[in-house]
Motif scaffolding. Structure first.
Motif, PDB file in Angstrom:
ATOM      1  N   ARG A  48      11.784 -43.832 -11.576  1.00 17.39           N
ATOM      2  CA  ARG A  48      12.232 -43.100 -10.253  1.00 17.39           C
ATOM      3  C   ARG A  48      11.084 -42.366  -9.349  1.00 17.39           C
ATOM      4  NH1 ARG A  48      17.765 -42.242 -10.340  1.00 17.39           N
ATOM      5  NH2 ARG A  48      18.713 -43.132 -12.412  1.00 17.39           N
ATOM      6  N   GLY A  50      10.693 -39.461  -8.539  1.00 17.05           N
ATOM      7  CA  GLY A  50      10.295 -37.992  -9.237  1.00 17.05           C
ATOM      8  C   GLY A  50      10.855 -37.818 -10.563  1.00 17.05           C
ATOM      9  N   TYR A  55      16.522 -38.199  -8.600  1.00 20.61           N
ATOM     10  CA  TYR A  55      15.694 -39.034  -7.610  1.00 20.61           C
ATOM     11  C   TYR A  55      15.928 -40.556  -7.589  1.00 20.61           C
ATOM     12  CZ  TYR A  55      12.546 -34.974  -7.884  1.00 20.61           C
ATOM     13  OH  TYR A  55      12.152 -33.718  -7.839  1.00 20.61           O
TER      14      TYR A  55
END
Length: 115
Positions: A48, A50, A55
């Motif tokens: 991802r 974040g 995210y």
């Protein structure tokens, strides 16, 4: 047992992923001595943008892959193969995976916090 790189996988290669494969630091804040860990067996792991499930997914790691962790940070709590945790591992520039799918041998932090 010594580890050698036998090939470079260029599937979905981003600049950060390519640097990671070559052993270079993908970000200025990344730890220069990142340690490599195995992803849980049989798992195709979402990477991802974040530290959390909110995210976007930037790529998916194939089964039986190893990742280098440059730093760790708290994020969304996830239940995975290795338990439940809010720790997310930074594996490249703008790339995070839940620590619950990485065999670090610890329920806590194993490297520096992301800055």
């Amino acid at each position: 047992m010594s580890r050698t790189r036998r090939s470079i996988l260029l599937t979905s290669a981003t600049a950060g992923a390519l640097l990671m494969v070559l052993g270079a630091s993908p970000t200025a804040s990344a730890q220069p001595d990142a340690v490599t860990y195995s992803v849980a067996p049989g798992v195709r792991l979402n990477v991802r943008s974040g530290p959390g499930t909110g995210y976007s997914i930037v790529r998916v790691l194939p089964e039986n892959v190893k990742v280098s962790i440059y730093c760790q940070t708290p994020g969304t709590t996830v239940s995975g193969y290795y338990g439940t945790s809010n720790i997310w591992d930074n594996i490249g520039n703008g790339e995070f995976v839940s620590d619950t799918y990485v065999n670090t041998g610890s329920d806590g932090y194993v490297t520096a916090h992301c800055g």
